[in-house]
Design a protein around this motif. Structure first.
Motif, PDB file in Angstrom:
ATOM      1  N   UNK A   1     -51.428  70.631  33.494  1.00 39.80           N
ATOM      2  CA  UNK A   1     -52.255  69.650  32.807  1.00 39.80           C
ATOM      3  C   UNK A   1     -53.044  70.263  31.659  1.00 39.80           C
ATOM      4  N   UNK A   2     -53.348  71.554  31.746  1.00 38.21           N
ATOM      5  CA  UNK A   2     -54.094  72.211  30.670  1.00 38.21           C
ATOM      6  C   UNK A   2     -53.298  72.256  29.368  1.00 38.21           C
ATOM      7  N   UNK A   3     -51.979  72.304  29.471  1.00 38.93           N
ATOM      8  CA  UNK A   3     -51.126  72.465  28.296  1.00 38.93           C
ATOM      9  C   UNK A   3     -50.588  71.130  27.795  1.00 38.93           C
ATOM     10  N   UNK A   4     -51.125  70.017  28.267  1.00 36.85           N
ATOM     11  CA  UNK A   4     -50.561  68.707  27.956  1.00 36.85           C
ATOM     12  C   UNK A   4     -50.499  68.443  26.453  1.00 36.85           C
ATOM     13  N   UNK A   5     -51.538  68.753  25.722  1.00 38.34           N
ATOM     14  CA  UNK A   5     -51.569  68.454  24.287  1.00 38.34           C
ATOM     15  C   UNK A   5     -51.568  69.713  23.435  1.00 38.34           C
ATOM     16  N   UNK A   6     -51.222  70.847  24.028  1.00 39.02           N
ATOM     17  CA  UNK A   6     -51.275  72.119  23.309  1.00 39.02           C
ATOM     18  C   UNK A   6     -49.938  72.417  22.646  1.00 39.02           C
TER      19      UNK A   6
ATOM     20  N   UNK B   1     -47.410  71.545  16.328  1.00 40.68           N
ATOM     21  CA  UNK B   1     -48.805  71.284  15.978  1.00 40.68           C
ATOM     22  C   UNK B   1     -49.480  70.705  17.203  1.00 40.68           C
ATOM     23  N   UNK B   2     -50.616  71.255  17.585  1.00 44.28           N
ATOM     24  CA  UNK B   2     -51.299  70.743  18.772  1.00 44.28           C
ATOM     25  C   UNK B   2     -51.972  69.411  18.461  1.00 44.28           C
ATOM     26  N   UNK B   3     -52.401  68.744  19.508  1.00 46.46           N
ATOM     27  CA  UNK B   3     -52.942  67.387  19.389  1.00 46.46           C
ATOM     28  C   UNK B   3     -54.156  67.330  18.470  1.00 46.46           C
ATOM     29  N   UNK B   4     -55.069  68.280  18.603  1.00 48.42           N
ATOM     30  CA  UNK B   4     -56.304  68.265  17.812  1.00 48.42           C
ATOM     31  C   UNK B   4     -55.988  68.439  16.325  1.00 48.42           C
ATOM     32  N   UNK B   5     -55.115  69.384  16.014  1.00 44.33           N
ATOM     33  CA  UNK B   5     -54.766  69.621  14.609  1.00 44.33           C
ATOM     34  C   UNK B   5     -54.067  68.397  14.024  1.00 44.33           C
ATOM     35  N   UNK B   6     -53.146  67.814  14.778  1.00 39.36           N
ATOM     36  CA  UNK B   6     -52.446  66.623  14.291  1.00 39.36           C
ATOM     37  C   UNK B   6     -53.441  65.486  14.045  1.00 39.36           C
TER      38      UNK B   6
END
Length: 73
Positions: free
Chosen positions: A6-11, A18-23
């Motif tokens: 679960x930690x790597x879900x959006x990484x 591109x990770x979720x935050x950057x996108x």
């Protein structure tokens, strides 16, 4: 381990991803451009002829075509 489950879900795990935050930040940076594009589109729609105008132009062109067309009787 590091960034699993679960930690790597959006990484971004693989190179080139591109990770979720950057996108999300990239998308948010494009909002002003999108708003300008929406305004342009709405202005075009406002300037477009209404359905009645389009039908009237079509009927007018049909009448003009009837004058020059030779219809077999």
């Amino acid at each position: 381990g590091y960034m699993q489950g679960i930690d790597a879900a959006n990484a971004a795990i693989k190179p080139g991803e591109i990770d979720f935050v950057t996108r999300s930040r990239i998308e948010a940076a494009q909002f002003p451009e999108v708003l300008k594009e929406i305004e342009k589109t709405q202005a075009k729609l406002q300037d477009a002829p209404t359905k009645e105008q389009r039908v009237a132009n079509y009927l007018k062109s049909v009448q003009e075509y009837k004058k020059i067309a030779e219809l077999p009787s």
